[in-house]
Design a protein around this motif. Structure first.
Motif, PDB file in Angstrom:
ATOM      1  N   LYS A 135      -7.237   8.901  -0.201  1.00 20.74           N
ATOM      2  CA  LYS A 135      -7.452  10.095  -1.011  1.00 20.74           C
ATOM      3  C   LYS A 135      -6.517  10.155  -2.208  1.00 20.74           C
ATOM      4  CE  LYS A 135      -7.824  15.125  -0.717  1.00 20.74           C
ATOM      5  NZ  LYS A 135      -7.777  16.309   0.179  1.00 20.74           N
ATOM      6  N   THR A 136      -5.272   9.731  -2.014  1.00 23.98           N
ATOM      7  CA  THR A 136      -4.275   9.832  -3.088  1.00 23.98           C
ATOM      8  C   THR A 136      -4.249   8.613  -4.000  1.00 23.98           C
ATOM      9  OG1 THR A 136      -2.554   8.904  -1.640  1.00 23.98           O
ATOM     10  CG2 THR A 136      -2.797  11.308  -1.678  1.00 23.98           C
ATOM     11  N   GLY A 137      -4.947   7.527  -3.607  1.00 27.81           N
ATOM     12  CA  GLY A 137      -4.914   6.311  -4.409  1.00 27.81           C
ATOM     13  C   GLY A 137      -3.585   5.586  -4.323  1.00 27.81           C
ATOM     14  N   LYS A 138      -2.847   5.853  -3.238  1.00 28.23           N
ATOM     15  CA  LYS A 138      -1.536   5.244  -3.057  1.00 28.23           C
ATOM     16  C   LYS A 138      -1.608   4.085  -2.063  1.00 28.23           C
ATOM     17  CE  LYS A 138       0.909   8.334  -5.444  1.00 28.23           C
ATOM     18  NZ  LYS A 138       1.772   8.010  -6.614  1.00 28.23           N
ATOM     19  N   VAL A 139      -0.601   3.229  -2.101  1.00 24.21           N
ATOM     20  CA  VAL A 139      -0.409   2.176  -1.104  1.00 24.21           C
ATOM     21  C   VAL A 139       1.040   2.236  -0.650  1.00 24.21           C
ATOM     22  CG1 VAL A 139      -2.211   0.647  -1.989  1.00 24.21           C
ATOM     23  CG2 VAL A 139       0.103   0.467  -2.916  1.00 24.21           C
ATOM     24  N   GLY A 140       1.290   1.732   0.549  1.00 26.64           N
ATOM     25  CA  GLY A 140       2.643   1.767   1.086  1.00 26.64           C
ATOM     26  C   GLY A 140       3.375   0.461   0.857  1.00 26.64           C
ATOM     27  N   LEU A 141       4.481   0.508   0.134  1.00 29.88           N
ATOM     28  CA  LEU A 141       5.313  -0.670  -0.089  1.00 29.88           C
ATOM     29  C   LEU A 141       6.290  -0.779   1.075  1.00 29.88           C
ATOM     30  CD1 LEU A 141       5.615  -2.832  -2.321  1.00 29.88           C
ATOM     31  CD2 LEU A 141       7.488  -1.469  -3.254  1.00 29.88           C
ATOM     32  N   ALA A 142       6.245  -1.909   1.787  1.00 25.66           N
ATOM     33  CA  ALA A 142       6.984  -2.013   3.040  1.00 25.66           C
ATOM     34  C   ALA A 142       7.738  -3.334   3.150  1.00 25.66           C
ATOM     35  CB  ALA A 142       6.018  -1.876   4.215  1.00 25.66           C
ATOM     36  N   LYS A 143       8.649  -3.377   4.129  1.00 21.36           N
ATOM     37  CA  LYS A 143       9.323  -4.611   4.514  1.00 21.36           C
ATOM     38  C   LYS A 143       8.925  -4.936   5.942  1.00 21.36           C
ATOM     39  CE  LYS A 143      13.402  -4.570   1.501  1.00 21.36           C
ATOM     40  NZ  LYS A 143      14.885  -4.553   1.442  1.00 21.36           N
ATOM     41  N   VAL A 144       8.690  -6.237   6.216  1.00 18.26           N
ATOM     42  CA  VAL A 144       8.264  -6.659   7.540  1.00 18.26           C
ATOM     43  C   VAL A 144       8.754  -8.082   7.774  1.00 18.26           C
ATOM     44  CG1 VAL A 144       6.052  -7.541   6.690  1.00 18.26           C
ATOM     45  CG2 VAL A 144       6.252  -6.879   9.086  1.00 18.26           C
ATOM     46  N   VAL A 145       9.044  -8.405   9.020  1.00 19.28           N
ATOM     47  CA  VAL A 145       9.442  -9.763   9.393  1.00 19.28           C
ATOM     48  C   VAL A 145       8.278 -10.415  10.122  1.00 19.28           C
ATOM     49  CG1 VAL A 145      11.031 -11.194  10.730  1.00 19.28           C
ATOM     50  CG2 VAL A 145      11.884  -9.174   9.528  1.00 19.28           C
ATOM     51  N   VAL A 146       7.768 -11.517   9.562  1.00 20.79           N
ATOM     52  CA  VAL A 146       6.675 -12.277  10.167  1.00 20.79           C
ATOM     53  C   VAL A 146       7.134 -13.718  10.322  1.00 20.79           C
ATOM     54  CG1 VAL A 146       4.295 -13.068   9.932  1.00 20.79           C
ATOM     55  CG2 VAL A 146       4.915 -10.781   9.144  1.00 20.79           C
TER      56      VAL A 146
END
Length: 311
Positions: A135-146
């Motif tokens: 709805k907001t046109g946003k995305v979540g910028l995240a950190k992850v260990v893969v």
């Protein structure tokens, strides 16, 4: 089309005090053509050799160390213990750092996608995050260990699913310096109004809907036709893999798989020391989710040399 059935780990999406239990799944697969090298005289597989480039002689694996070239011809040797000590800690969380407009991330930063699916009654909170992003046109910028490597990533809503796309770090994307590019804008590029009009009409005529099934890896399909034809005609060879020699007694072999096994054993020991607190979807716990599944078995080594794979 391949199914997204493989689960990498089970953990959580976290932002603020929100905790969403999820499983991370592979969203893509490489299906290019990969040839093995064989000795044409005996059909024996041709494998890797550890060769000293100065002497040309093969050396034992125990005599190999890992070095980082910090200047031309100058190295710093990093020991296995030093490498193990600085491997990123597997937290099993997709920790959102901030929310940004979806159009802010250039395509050149996108590297590899993963599907994120809710688990352990996390469907409602998962849906809430998915819908508010859409709805907001946003995305979540995240950190992850893969796979023991820390990544910057972006969490993107795509219909019913949230997609975690690993990003390249800023210093991994080259600048435009040195490229001979025309000036930006129609006037700067000296494009005439008539040229622009004709180009727009051509784009309109060639426009259509996105359908990935319309496009195939032509090289792969051509190779498979040749393979099937030879198999049908009985034009095949039998290759017997030789048994690998067992390592010498007392020799310590340090590799990624061994490091992962040690990490998993450490995690089990820590778990047995106390009873973990029960987690509830929607509330961020004080401790991270438990360590994921054991490292997968090493696959058969491929022969060296150039290999052609379709893009």
């Amino acid at each position: 089309m391949a199914t997204a059935s493989r689960t990498l780990w089970k953990g959580a999406i976290t932002f603020g005090l929100v905790h969403i239990p999820v499983g991370l799944h592979t969203a893509s697969t490489e299906q290019g053509v990969d040839f093995d090298w064989l000795d044409k005289r005996s059909m024996d597989p041709v494998g890797y050799k550890r060769i000293n480039k100065r002497t040309g002689k093969e050396i034992d694996k125990d005599d190999i160390v890992k070095g980082f070239e910090y200047e031309d011809g100058k190295y710093v040797v990093i020991s296995p213990d030093e490498i193990e000590a600085i491997y990123p800690r597997t937290t099993q969380t997709i920790e959102i750092q901030r929310f940004i407009d979806a159009h802010e991330i250039p395509f050149v930063y996108l590297e590899r996608p993963y599907y994120v699916a809710p688990i352990n009654k996390g469907q409602k909170v998962y849906a809430l995050l998915r819908e508010v992003l859409a709805k907001t046109g946003k995305v979540g910028l995240a950190k992850v260990v893969v796979s023991t490597k820390q990544h910057l990533a972006v969490l993107v809503p795509a219909g019913e699913v949230l997609v975690l796309n690993l990003l390249r770090w800023g210093d991994e994307v080259k600048s435009l310096a040195g490229l001979d590019l025309p000036a930006a804008g129609v006037k700067g590029a000296k494009v005439t109004a008539s040229e622009m009009k004709m180009a727009e009409q051509l784009v309109k005529d060639m426009s259509g809907k996105w359908d990935p099934d319309e496009f195939k890896d032509e090289f792969k399909h051509a190779v498979m036709k040749v393979v099937q034809k030879k198999v049908k005609a009985g034009d095949t060879e039998t290759v017997i893999e030789p048994e690998e020699e067992a390592p010498a007694q007392g020799a310590e072999i340090i590799d990624l798989t061994e490091l992962l096994k040690r990490s998993l054993k450490g995690g089990k020991a820590a778990k047995s020391a106390g009873t973990p607190a029960k987690k509830t979807a929607g509330a961020k716990p004080g401790a991270s989710a438990k360590t994921g599944a054991a490292a997968k078995k090493a696959t058969r080594k491929k022969a060296p040399g150039p290999r052609r794979k379709a893009a």
